[in-house]
Design an enzyme around this catalytic site. Structure first.
Site, PDB file in Angstrom:
ATOM      1  N   ASP A 279       7.263  -6.750  12.695  1.00  9.83           N
ATOM      2  CA  ASP A 279       7.881  -7.150  13.962  1.00  9.83           C
ATOM      3  C   ASP A 279       8.407  -8.584  13.890  1.00  9.83           C
ATOM      4  O   ASP A 279       7.826  -9.432  13.213  1.00  9.83           O
ATOM      5  CB  ASP A 279       6.837  -7.022  15.078  1.00  9.83           C
ATOM      6  CG  ASP A 279       7.473  -7.067  16.460  1.00  9.83           C
ATOM      7  OD1 ASP A 279       8.709  -6.911  16.566  1.00  9.83           O
ATOM      8  OD2 ASP A 279       6.740  -7.263  17.437  1.00  9.83           O
TER       9      ASP A 279
ATOM     10  N   ASN B 293      12.614   3.219  19.039  1.00  9.60           N
ATOM     11  CA  ASN B 293      13.693   2.311  18.622  1.00  9.60           C
ATOM     12  C   ASN B 293      15.085   2.890  18.885  1.00  9.60           C
ATOM     13  O   ASN B 293      16.071   2.159  18.907  1.00  9.60           O
ATOM     14  CB  ASN B 293      13.565   1.941  17.131  1.00  9.60           C
ATOM     15  CG  ASN B 293      12.432   0.980  16.845  1.00  9.60           C
ATOM     16  OD1 ASN B 293      11.869   0.978  15.753  1.00  9.60           O
ATOM     17  ND2 ASN B 293      12.077   0.151  17.813  1.00  9.60           N
TER      18      ASN B 293
HETATM   19  C1  FPP Z   1      11.056  -4.947  14.557  1.00 11.36           C
HETATM   20  O1  FPP Z   1      11.618  -6.227  14.783  1.00 11.36           O
HETATM   21  C2  FPP Z   1      11.640  -4.364  13.376  1.00 11.36           C
HETATM   22  C3  FPP Z   1      12.299  -3.178  13.310  1.00 11.36           C
HETATM   23  C4  FPP Z   1      12.502  -2.306  14.475  1.00 11.36           C
HETATM   24  C5  FPP Z   1      12.908  -2.713  12.061  1.00 11.36           C
HETATM   25  C6  FPP Z   1      12.079  -2.972  10.832  1.00 11.36           C
HETATM   26  C7  FPP Z   1      12.968  -2.909   9.668  1.00 11.36           C
HETATM   27  C8  FPP Z   1      12.915  -3.707   8.586  1.00 11.36           C
HETATM   28  C9  FPP Z   1      11.869  -4.741   8.355  1.00 11.36           C
HETATM   29  C10 FPP Z   1      13.914  -3.552   7.533  1.00 11.36           C
HETATM   30  C11 FPP Z   1      13.418  -2.670   6.420  1.00 11.36           C
HETATM   31  C12 FPP Z   1      13.827  -1.312   6.699  1.00 11.36           C
HETATM   32  C13 FPP Z   1      13.414  -0.214   6.058  1.00 11.36           C
HETATM   33  C14 FPP Z   1      13.982   1.073   6.462  1.00 11.36           C
HETATM   34  C15 FPP Z   1      12.409  -0.156   5.002  1.00 11.36           C
HETATM   35  P1  FPP Z   1      12.383  -6.455  16.146  1.00 11.36           P
HETATM   36  O2  FPP Z   1      13.809  -6.127  15.951  1.00 11.36           O
HETATM   37  O3  FPP Z   1      11.711  -5.690  17.224  1.00 11.36           O
HETATM   38  O4  FPP Z   1      12.199  -7.989  16.361  1.00 11.36           O
HETATM   39  P2  FPP Z   1      12.060  -8.721  17.775  1.00 11.36           P
HETATM   40  O5  FPP Z   1      10.786  -8.219  18.394  1.00 11.36           O
HETATM   41  O6  FPP Z   1      11.984 -10.154  17.379  1.00 11.36           O
HETATM   42  O7  FPP Z   1      13.277  -8.392  18.573  1.00 11.36           O
END
Ligand code: FPP
Length: 241
Positions: free
Chosen positions: A15, A63
């Site tokens: 996250d 998501n």
């Molecule tokens: C959450 O951060 C992250 C995700 C929903 C995507 C996770 C994906 C990766 C780490 C890339 C690697 C991908 C694969 C398929 C292996 P957020 O966007 O919710 O962050 P925020 O809470 O700061 O908005």
């Protein structure tokens, strides 16, 4: 006493990509790209430490509620990750599994998932379980459906339903999670492997995922090794509570 045991199965809720990017004036997509880059380095480090099973929360069923452009970017990035990393998983002898529903995913995403799973299926030095289009409650519902079908087919009776049977009918037949890390400082598990983590230790570092590097992972493991796991029984450190 702490016997410096390593967890067998570690879960990571990755996250904070969006916040990482926003803090730097970049688009959220750049945050995901940096998250993917970090993941590659982190996995290498984890398997080198002799931790054998890693489950990652790459994309939840929830998501899909995000902006369409962000979802499309995440799908494209995932295909790139699944395709580019095949070489590494073969070299490191890591078997890749996917947990989650595939029915409403883009065809090219499912194709990349199938190929990675198929090509790595005989690898045996470690396992990477990628939770993709995954929800913990949905996984339990899917297990219930499988079990009800077995009862209907007279393969089992209601009396055969116990914790082991439910575990066997989850998406993967893996040992339970020992340690779950959620980066970014949020104190939630957000529907991540809720059945498998019932006795896991949790760790919530206040670090955004793109910055959660090998050094931070080692600090997390040191914290795990300080925990006294009781599994609902008495302590193994000769305390009498
Ligand atoms: C959450 O951060 C992250 C995700 C929903 C995507 C996770 C994906 C990766 C780490 C890339 C690697 C991908 C694969 C398929 C292996 P957020 O966007 O919710 O962050 P925020 O809470 O700061 O908005």
């Amino acid at each position: 006493m702490n016997d410096n045991k390593l967890p067998i199965h570690v879960g990571i809720i990755m996250d904070g990509n969006g916040r990482w990017a926003k803090k730097r004036g970049f688009s959220r997509s750049i945050g995901h790209k940096m998250g993917a880059q970090n993941l590659k380095k982190l996995l290498k480090h984890i398997y080198k430490k002799n931790i054998k099973i890693v489950s990652i929360y790459a994309f939840s069923t929830e998501n899909f509620k995000r902006d369409k452009k962000e979802v499309e970017y995440l799908m494209d990035l995932s295909i790139k990750f699944f395709t580019d990393e095949l070489k590494t998983f073969m070299k490191e002898n890591i078997k890749v599994l996917f947990s989650g529903r595939r029915d409403n995913l883009r065809f090219d995403v499912v194709q990349a998932m199938n190929e990675l799973e198929e090509n790595t299926k005989n690898n045996n030095n470690g396992i990477l379980n990628i939770c993709f289009n995954y929800g913990g409650r949905l996984e339990i519902i899917d297990a219930i459906k499988k079990i009800v079908m077995k009862v209907n087919d007279n393969d089992i009776t209601i009396d055969d339903i116990n914790e082991n049977l439910v575990s066997e009918n989850m998406y993967q037949d893996l040992p339970p999670l020992d340690f779950v890390i959620r980066t970014s400082g949020e104190l939630r598990i957000s529907n991540f492997m809720i059945w498998e983590s019932s006795y896991a230790e949790y760790y919530f570092p206040n670090i955004l995922f793109p910055d959660f590097n090998a050094k931070e992972f080692d600090i997390a493991i040191e914290e795990f090794q300080k925990r006294n796991r009781r599994f609902g029984g008495i302590t193994n450190e000769n305390e009498s509570n």
